[in-house]
Design an enzyme around this catalytic site. Structure first.
Site, PDB file in Angstrom:
ATOM      1  N   HIS A 178      33.201  50.578  35.566  1.00 42.51           N
ATOM      2  CA  HIS A 178      31.770  50.310  35.504  1.00 42.51           C
ATOM      3  C   HIS A 178      30.961  51.416  36.175  1.00 42.51           C
ATOM      4  O   HIS A 178      31.505  52.314  36.844  1.00 42.51           O
ATOM      5  CB  HIS A 178      31.451  48.960  36.147  1.00 42.51           C
ATOM      6  CG  HIS A 178      31.727  48.872  37.624  1.00 42.51           C
ATOM      7  ND1 HIS A 178      30.936  49.495  38.562  1.00 42.51           N
ATOM      8  CD2 HIS A 178      32.703  48.216  38.323  1.00 42.51           C
ATOM      9  CE1 HIS A 178      31.397  49.235  39.779  1.00 42.51           C
ATOM     10  NE2 HIS A 178      32.483  48.463  39.662  1.00 42.51           N
ATOM     11  N   CYS A 188      37.506  47.781  41.670  1.00 40.21           N
ATOM     12  CA  CYS A 188      37.158  48.304  40.354  1.00 40.21           C
ATOM     13  C   CYS A 188      37.290  49.830  40.319  1.00 40.21           C
ATOM     14  O   CYS A 188      37.474  50.487  41.352  1.00 40.21           O
ATOM     15  CB  CYS A 188      35.724  47.918  39.982  1.00 40.21           C
ATOM     16  SG  CYS A 188      35.511  46.151  39.703  1.00 40.21           S
TER      17      CYS A 188
END
Length: 383
Positions: free
Chosen positions: A301, A318
Protein backbone atom coordinates in the site's frame (compact mmCIF):
# COMPACT_ATOMS: atom_id res chain seq x y z
CA UNK A 1 -46.15 -92.78 -58.17
CA UNK A 2 -42.96 -91.51 -59.85
CA UNK A 3 -44.57 -88.08 -60.30
CA UNK A 4 -45.49 -87.89 -56.65
CA UNK A 5 -41.99 -88.88 -55.52
CA UNK A 6 -40.44 -86.30 -57.86
CA UNK A 7 -42.75 -83.54 -56.49
CA UNK A 8 -41.92 -84.47 -52.92
CA UNK A 9 -38.18 -84.29 -53.64
CA UNK A 10 -38.62 -80.87 -55.25
CA UNK A 11 -40.47 -79.54 -52.19
CA UNK A 12 -37.71 -80.78 -49.89
CA UNK A 13 -35.07 -79.03 -52.00
CA UNK A 14 -36.93 -75.73 -51.96
CA UNK A 15 -37.43 -75.99 -48.20
CA UNK A 16 -33.69 -76.59 -47.73
CA UNK A 17 -32.85 -73.30 -49.52
CA UNK A 18 -35.11 -71.09 -47.33
CA UNK A 19 -33.36 -68.03 -45.72
CA UNK A 20 -33.45 -67.92 -41.91
CA UNK A 21 -33.88 -64.36 -40.58
CA UNK A 22 -31.88 -63.74 -37.37
CA UNK A 23 -33.62 -62.21 -34.35
CA UNK A 24 -33.52 -58.44 -33.84
CA UNK A 25 -31.00 -57.09 -31.30
CA UNK A 26 -32.36 -56.65 -27.79
CA UNK A 27 -31.95 -53.05 -26.54
CA UNK A 28 -32.23 -52.32 -22.81
CA UNK A 29 -31.65 -49.29 -20.58
CA UNK A 30 -30.87 -48.51 -16.96
CA UNK A 31 -32.86 -46.95 -15.31
CA UNK A 32 -35.60 -49.18 -16.68
CA UNK A 33 -38.43 -47.74 -18.77
CA UNK A 34 -41.21 -46.20 -16.66
CA UNK A 35 -39.04 -46.13 -13.54
CA UNK A 36 -40.05 -43.54 -10.95
CA UNK A 37 -37.59 -42.28 -8.35
CA UNK A 38 -34.56 -43.63 -10.20
CA UNK A 39 -31.21 -42.89 -8.49
CA UNK A 40 -29.43 -40.21 -10.53
CA UNK A 41 -25.84 -40.98 -9.51
CA UNK A 42 -25.64 -44.12 -11.69
CA UNK A 43 -26.22 -42.14 -14.88
CA UNK A 44 -27.99 -43.54 -17.93
CA UNK A 45 -26.77 -46.77 -19.58
CA UNK A 46 -28.14 -48.25 -22.84
CA UNK A 47 -27.06 -51.76 -23.98
CA UNK A 48 -27.51 -53.84 -27.12
CA UNK A 49 -27.50 -57.65 -27.03
CA UNK A 50 -27.04 -59.32 -30.42
CA UNK A 51 -26.09 -56.17 -32.33
CA UNK A 52 -24.36 -52.79 -32.28
CA UNK A 53 -25.88 -49.50 -31.21
CA UNK A 54 -26.09 -47.02 -34.07
CA UNK A 55 -27.89 -44.17 -32.37
CA UNK A 56 -28.84 -43.12 -28.85
CA UNK A 57 -30.65 -39.87 -28.14
CA UNK A 58 -31.72 -38.92 -24.62
CA UNK A 59 -33.32 -35.77 -23.28
CA UNK A 60 -33.58 -34.39 -19.75
CA UNK A 61 -36.62 -32.20 -20.16
CA UNK A 62 -35.63 -30.25 -23.29
CA UNK A 63 -31.88 -30.66 -22.85
CA UNK A 64 -29.84 -33.24 -24.75
CA UNK A 65 -28.00 -35.68 -22.51
CA UNK A 66 -24.29 -36.02 -23.43
CA UNK A 67 -22.85 -39.52 -23.60
CA UNK A 68 -20.53 -41.87 -25.48
CA UNK A 69 -20.37 -45.41 -26.89
CA UNK A 70 -17.83 -47.98 -25.80
CA UNK A 71 -15.42 -49.42 -28.40
CA UNK A 72 -17.72 -52.27 -29.32
CA UNK A 73 -20.71 -49.92 -29.61
CA UNK A 74 -22.73 -52.33 -27.50
CA UNK A 75 -22.93 -49.91 -24.54
CA UNK A 76 -23.71 -46.17 -24.37
CA UNK A 77 -23.25 -44.24 -21.12
CA UNK A 78 -24.19 -40.72 -20.16
CA UNK A 79 -21.14 -38.56 -19.49
CA UNK A 80 -22.30 -37.48 -16.05
CA UNK A 81 -24.89 -38.21 -13.38
CA UNK A 82 -28.54 -37.39 -14.02
CA UNK A 83 -30.54 -34.44 -12.75
CA UNK A 84 -32.63 -35.12 -9.66
CA UNK A 85 -36.42 -34.86 -10.00
CA UNK A 86 -36.30 -34.77 -13.83
CA UNK A 87 -38.22 -36.56 -16.60
CA UNK A 88 -36.05 -38.36 -19.17
CA UNK A 89 -36.90 -39.65 -22.65
CA UNK A 90 -34.64 -42.18 -24.40
CA UNK A 91 -34.62 -43.40 -28.02
CA UNK A 92 -32.11 -46.02 -29.12
CA UNK A 93 -31.47 -48.02 -32.30
CA UNK A 94 -29.30 -51.11 -32.75
CA UNK A 95 -28.52 -53.16 -35.87
CA UNK A 96 -27.73 -56.86 -35.86
CA UNK A 97 -26.61 -59.37 -38.51
CA UNK A 98 -28.12 -58.87 -41.97
CA UNK A 99 -29.26 -55.39 -40.96
CA UNK A 100 -32.03 -56.47 -38.64
CA UNK A 101 -32.89 -53.52 -36.37
CA UNK A 102 -33.87 -53.38 -32.73
CA UNK A 103 -35.38 -50.27 -31.15
CA UNK A 104 -36.07 -48.88 -27.71
CA UNK A 105 -38.17 -45.96 -26.58
CA UNK A 106 -38.42 -45.34 -22.86
CA UNK A 107 -39.23 -42.77 -20.22
CA UNK A 108 -38.31 -42.52 -16.57
CA UNK A 109 -38.09 -39.99 -13.74
CA UNK A 110 -35.25 -39.53 -11.28
CA UNK A 111 -35.80 -39.22 -7.56
CA UNK A 112 -36.27 -35.96 -5.70
CA UNK A 113 -33.61 -35.96 -2.95
CA UNK A 114 -34.15 -35.19 0.73
CA UNK A 115 -31.19 -32.78 0.68
CA UNK A 116 -29.36 -30.96 -2.08
CA UNK A 117 -25.86 -29.53 -2.25
CA UNK A 118 -24.86 -26.71 -4.59
CA UNK A 119 -21.95 -24.35 -5.12
CA UNK A 120 -22.08 -21.44 -2.69
CA UNK A 121 -19.25 -19.65 -4.51
CA UNK A 122 -16.52 -20.06 -7.11
CA UNK A 123 -13.38 -17.93 -7.24
CA UNK A 124 -12.39 -16.50 -9.71
CA UNK A 125 -15.51 -14.95 -11.19
CA UNK A 126 -16.82 -15.90 -14.61
CA UNK A 127 -15.07 -13.82 -17.27
CA UNK A 128 -12.42 -12.47 -14.89
CA UNK A 129 -8.80 -11.88 -15.95
CA UNK A 130 -6.44 -13.13 -13.24
CA UNK A 131 -2.78 -13.52 -12.37
CA UNK A 132 -0.67 -16.60 -13.10
CA UNK A 133 -0.92 -17.91 -9.53
CA UNK A 134 -4.73 -17.87 -9.30
CA UNK A 135 -6.33 -20.96 -7.75
CA UNK A 136 -9.90 -22.15 -8.34
CA UNK A 137 -11.65 -22.05 -4.96
CA UNK A 138 -14.96 -23.93 -4.74
CA UNK A 139 -17.17 -23.64 -1.66
CA UNK A 140 -20.27 -25.83 -1.20
CA UNK A 141 -23.55 -24.98 0.50
CA UNK A 142 -23.28 -27.98 2.85
CA UNK A 143 -20.59 -30.48 3.91
CA UNK A 144 -19.61 -33.11 1.36
CA UNK A 145 -19.24 -36.65 2.71
CA UNK A 146 -18.58 -38.45 -0.57
CA UNK A 147 -15.66 -36.29 -1.63
CA UNK A 148 -14.36 -38.72 -4.26
CA UNK A 149 -17.66 -38.73 -6.17
CA UNK A 150 -17.87 -34.94 -6.10
CA UNK A 151 -14.23 -34.51 -7.11
CA UNK A 152 -14.76 -36.77 -10.15
CA UNK A 153 -17.51 -34.40 -11.25
CA UNK A 154 -15.22 -31.34 -11.26
CA UNK A 155 -13.64 -30.75 -14.67
CA UNK A 156 -10.93 -28.22 -15.52
CA UNK A 157 -9.84 -27.45 -19.09
CA UNK A 158 -6.44 -25.78 -19.31
CA UNK A 159 -2.93 -25.98 -20.76
CA UNK A 160 -1.16 -27.47 -17.72
CA UNK A 161 -1.57 -30.25 -15.19
CA UNK A 162 -3.27 -29.51 -11.89
CA UNK A 163 -5.10 -31.17 -9.00
CA UNK A 164 -7.75 -30.63 -6.33
CA UNK A 165 -7.05 -30.37 -2.61
CA UNK A 166 -9.76 -30.48 0.07
CA UNK A 167 -9.60 -27.92 2.88
CA UNK A 168 -12.41 -29.30 5.04
CA UNK A 169 -15.77 -30.83 4.05
CA UNK A 170 -17.16 -27.72 2.35
CA UNK A 171 -14.24 -26.38 0.30
CA UNK A 172 -11.94 -27.75 -2.39
CA UNK A 173 -9.21 -25.84 -4.25
CA UNK A 174 -7.63 -26.50 -7.65
CA UNK A 175 -4.07 -25.46 -8.34
CA UNK A 176 -1.79 -26.18 -11.31
CA UNK A 177 1.47 -27.97 -10.60
CA UNK A 178 3.24 -24.89 -11.93
CA UNK A 179 1.76 -21.46 -12.40
CA UNK A 180 -0.60 -20.89 -15.31
CA UNK A 181 0.97 -19.81 -18.61
CA UNK A 182 0.29 -16.16 -19.36
CA UNK A 183 -2.68 -15.43 -21.61
CA UNK A 184 -4.17 -18.89 -21.34
CA UNK A 185 -7.88 -19.63 -21.07
CA UNK A 186 -9.22 -21.85 -18.30
CA UNK A 187 -12.68 -23.40 -18.06
CA UNK A 188 -14.14 -25.04 -14.95
CA UNK A 189 -17.38 -27.03 -14.85
CA UNK A 190 -18.92 -28.69 -11.81
CA UNK A 191 -21.04 -31.53 -13.20
CA UNK A 192 -22.68 -31.66 -9.79
CA UNK A 193 -26.31 -32.41 -10.71
CA UNK A 194 -27.24 -35.88 -9.50
CA UNK A 195 -23.92 -36.66 -7.81
CA UNK A 196 -24.47 -38.42 -4.50
CA UNK A 197 -22.58 -36.23 -2.04
CA UNK A 198 -23.78 -38.07 1.07
CA UNK A 199 -26.68 -40.12 2.44
CA UNK A 200 -29.86 -38.71 0.90
CA UNK A 201 -27.88 -35.75 -0.49
CA UNK A 202 -27.41 -35.09 -4.20
CA UNK A 203 -25.97 -32.29 -6.29
CA UNK A 204 -28.62 -29.79 -7.35
CA UNK A 205 -27.25 -28.31 -10.58
CA UNK A 206 -24.20 -27.95 -12.78
CA UNK A 207 -22.20 -24.74 -12.92
CA UNK A 208 -19.49 -23.44 -15.26
CA UNK A 209 -16.93 -20.64 -14.91
CA UNK A 210 -14.40 -19.53 -17.52
CA UNK A 211 -11.56 -17.09 -16.93
CA UNK A 212 -8.45 -15.76 -18.63
CA UNK A 213 -4.92 -15.57 -17.31
CA UNK A 214 -3.40 -12.17 -18.03
CA UNK A 215 0.22 -11.14 -18.39
CA UNK A 216 2.65 -12.81 -15.99
CA UNK A 217 3.24 -10.17 -13.29
CA UNK A 218 5.45 -11.48 -10.49
CA UNK A 219 6.75 -9.23 -7.70
CA UNK A 220 9.70 -10.10 -5.47
CA UNK A 221 10.13 -8.30 -2.15
CA UNK A 222 13.50 -8.48 -0.40
CA UNK A 223 12.98 -7.06 3.09
CA UNK A 224 16.72 -7.07 3.80
CA UNK A 225 17.52 -4.55 1.06
CA UNK A 226 14.08 -2.88 1.23
CA UNK A 227 13.27 -3.30 -2.46
CA UNK A 228 10.40 -4.71 -4.51
CA UNK A 229 11.03 -5.64 -8.13
CA UNK A 230 7.98 -6.09 -10.37
CA UNK A 231 8.40 -8.10 -13.56
CA UNK A 232 5.86 -8.40 -16.33
CA UNK A 233 6.42 -11.35 -18.68
CA UNK A 234 9.95 -11.59 -17.30
CA UNK A 235 10.84 -7.94 -17.97
CA UNK A 236 11.43 -5.53 -15.08
CA UNK A 237 8.56 -3.05 -15.02
CA UNK A 238 9.22 -1.33 -11.66
CA UNK A 239 11.93 -1.18 -9.00
CA UNK A 240 10.20 0.09 -5.87
CA UNK A 241 11.83 1.12 -2.58
CA UNK A 242 9.73 -0.31 0.26
CA UNK A 243 9.50 -0.48 4.03
CA UNK A 244 8.36 -3.81 5.52
CA UNK A 245 7.37 -4.93 9.02
CA UNK A 246 9.47 -3.63 11.91
CA UNK A 247 9.49 -7.15 13.43
CA UNK A 248 9.26 -5.99 17.06
CA UNK A 249 6.46 -8.55 17.51
CA UNK A 250 5.23 -11.50 15.49
CA UNK A 251 2.23 -9.57 14.20
CA UNK A 252 4.47 -6.73 13.07
CA UNK A 253 6.69 -9.13 11.10
CA UNK A 254 6.00 -9.42 7.37
CA UNK A 255 5.56 -13.07 6.35
CA UNK A 256 8.04 -14.63 3.94
CA UNK A 257 6.66 -16.86 1.21
CA UNK A 258 4.62 -16.93 -1.98
CA UNK A 259 1.67 -14.62 -1.49
CA UNK A 260 -1.10 -13.95 -3.99
CA UNK A 261 -2.88 -10.64 -4.43
CA UNK A 262 -6.43 -11.12 -3.18
CA UNK A 263 -8.35 -7.84 -3.34
CA UNK A 264 -7.88 -4.10 -3.66
CA UNK A 265 -9.25 -1.04 -1.90
CA UNK A 266 -8.71 2.70 -2.12
CA UNK A 267 -8.84 3.53 0.69
CA UNK A 268 -8.82 0.64 3.19
CA UNK A 269 -9.41 1.19 6.90
CA UNK A 270 -6.62 -0.43 8.92
CA UNK A 271 -6.95 -0.86 12.69
CA UNK A 272 -4.27 -2.24 15.00
CA UNK A 273 -5.18 -5.83 15.97
CA UNK A 274 -5.82 -6.58 19.64
CA UNK A 275 -5.38 -2.98 20.77
CA UNK A 276 -7.78 -0.34 22.00
CA UNK A 277 -7.64 3.40 21.56
CA UNK A 278 -5.05 4.78 23.97
CA UNK A 279 -2.94 1.58 23.97
CA UNK A 280 0.69 1.82 22.82
CA UNK A 281 1.03 1.49 19.03
CA UNK A 282 -2.73 1.77 18.52
CA UNK A 283 -3.73 3.02 15.07
CA UNK A 284 -6.91 3.49 13.02
CA UNK A 285 -6.09 4.87 9.59
CA UNK A 286 -7.47 5.05 6.05
CA UNK A 287 -4.73 3.80 3.71
CA UNK A 288 -4.64 4.55 -0.01
CA UNK A 289 -3.95 2.13 -2.89
CA UNK A 290 -4.01 -1.02 -0.74
CA UNK A 291 -3.61 -4.48 -2.30
CA UNK A 292 -4.24 -7.36 0.14
CA UNK A 293 -1.75 -10.28 0.06
CA UNK A 294 -2.82 -12.29 3.15
CA UNK A 295 -5.53 -12.64 5.78
CA UNK A 296 -3.28 -11.47 8.61
CA UNK A 297 -3.56 -7.83 7.58
CA UNK A 298 -0.72 -7.67 5.05
CA UNK A 299 -1.05 -5.30 2.11
CA UNK A 300 1.13 -3.60 -0.45
CA UNK A 301 0.00 0.00 0.00
CA UNK A 302 0.85 3.68 -0.17
CA UNK A 303 2.56 5.52 2.68
CA UNK A 304 4.15 8.94 2.91
CA UNK A 305 7.18 7.80 4.96
CA UNK A 306 9.45 8.04 1.91
CA UNK A 307 12.42 8.59 4.21
CA UNK A 308 12.14 4.95 5.42
CA UNK A 309 11.42 3.30 2.08
CA UNK A 310 14.54 1.69 0.68
CA UNK A 311 16.35 2.20 4.01
CA UNK A 312 14.64 0.65 7.01
CA UNK A 313 11.66 -1.56 7.92
CA UNK A 314 9.21 0.51 9.95
CA UNK A 315 5.71 -0.82 9.13
CA UNK A 316 3.27 -2.86 11.20
CA UNK A 317 3.73 -5.82 8.83
CA UNK A 318 2.63 -4.42 5.49
CA UNK A 319 4.84 -3.58 2.52
CA UNK A 320 4.53 0.16 1.95
CA UNK A 321 5.77 2.25 -0.97
CA UNK A 322 5.61 5.86 -2.10
CA UNK A 323 2.12 7.03 -3.14
CA UNK A 324 3.04 7.21 -6.84
CA UNK A 325 4.56 3.72 -7.02
CA UNK A 326 1.90 2.19 -4.79
CA UNK A 327 -0.70 3.62 -7.13
CA UNK A 328 1.09 2.06 -10.13
CA UNK A 329 1.07 -1.34 -8.41
CA UNK A 330 -2.58 -0.93 -7.43
CA UNK A 331 -3.63 -0.09 -10.99
CA UNK A 332 -1.70 -2.99 -12.57
CA UNK A 333 -2.40 -5.75 -10.04
CA UNK A 334 -4.81 -8.60 -10.83
CA UNK A 335 -6.18 -11.12 -8.37
CA UNK A 336 -3.78 -14.04 -8.24
CA UNK A 337 -0.56 -12.14 -9.02
CA UNK A 338 2.33 -13.67 -7.02
CA UNK A 339 4.14 -11.47 -4.49
CA UNK A 340 7.17 -13.39 -3.22
CA UNK A 341 8.59 -12.05 0.05
CA UNK A 342 11.99 -13.05 1.47
CA UNK A 343 14.20 -12.05 4.35
CA UNK A 344 11.99 -12.29 7.45
CA UNK A 345 11.75 -14.74 10.35
CA UNK A 346 8.00 -15.36 9.95
CA UNK A 347 6.84 -17.83 7.32
CA UNK A 348 3.56 -17.44 5.47
CA UNK A 349 1.16 -20.21 6.49
CA UNK A 350 -0.64 -22.08 3.71
CA UNK A 351 -4.01 -21.09 5.19
CA UNK A 352 -3.16 -17.41 5.60
CA UNK A 353 -5.08 -15.95 2.69
CA UNK A 354 -4.29 -17.78 -0.53
CA UNK A 355 -1.00 -19.27 0.62
CA UNK A 356 -1.59 -22.44 -1.38
CA UNK A 357 1.74 -22.20 -3.20
CA UNK A 358 3.42 -22.80 0.15
CA UNK A 359 2.34 -26.46 -0.13
CA UNK A 360 4.65 -28.80 -2.05
CA UNK A 361 3.19 -30.65 -5.03
CA UNK A 362 3.34 -34.13 -3.37
CA UNK A 363 1.59 -32.72 -0.30
CA UNK A 364 -0.94 -30.98 -2.51
CA UNK A 365 -1.77 -34.28 -4.24
CA UNK A 366 -2.25 -35.96 -0.87
CA UNK A 367 -5.22 -33.65 -0.28
CA UNK A 368 -7.12 -35.12 -3.23
CA UNK A 369 -9.94 -37.52 -2.39
CA UNK A 370 -8.90 -39.58 -5.42
CA UNK A 371 -5.22 -39.74 -4.36
CA UNK A 372 -4.10 -39.23 -7.94
CA UNK A 373 -3.64 -36.53 -10.52
CA UNK A 374 -7.09 -35.99 -12.08
CA UNK A 375 -7.72 -36.23 -15.78
CA UNK A 376 -7.64 -32.86 -17.43
CA UNK A 377 -8.23 -31.53 -20.91
CA UNK A 378 -5.46 -29.58 -22.55
CA UNK A 379 -6.58 -26.30 -24.02
CA UNK A 380 -4.70 -23.95 -26.28
CA UNK A 381 -2.84 -21.12 -24.57
CA UNK A 382 -3.00 -17.65 -25.98
CA UNK A 383 -5.69 -15.17 -26.95
Amino acid sequence: MRVIAWAAALLLAVAGCAVRVPPAPRVTMTPAPDAVGAPPDGGLVVRADGGRLTNVVAFAGRDLVPGAFDRSRTVWRSSWALRPGTDYVVNALAVGPQGVAGRLTGRFRTLRPHHEVALASVVPSDGETVGVGMPIIVTFTRPVENRAAVERALAVTGPVEGAWHWFGPSQVVYRPMRMWPARSRIAFTAHLAGVRAGPGTYGAADRSVSFTVGRAMVSTVDTRVHRMVVRQDGVVAQRIPISAGMATTREYTTTSGIHLTMEKGNPVRMVSPGRRKGDPEYYDNLIDYAVRISNSGEYVHAMGNVWAQGRINMSHGCVNASPDQARWFYEHALRGDPVIVTGTSRRLEWNNGWGYWQISWPDWLSGSALHRVPEFVRGAAGP
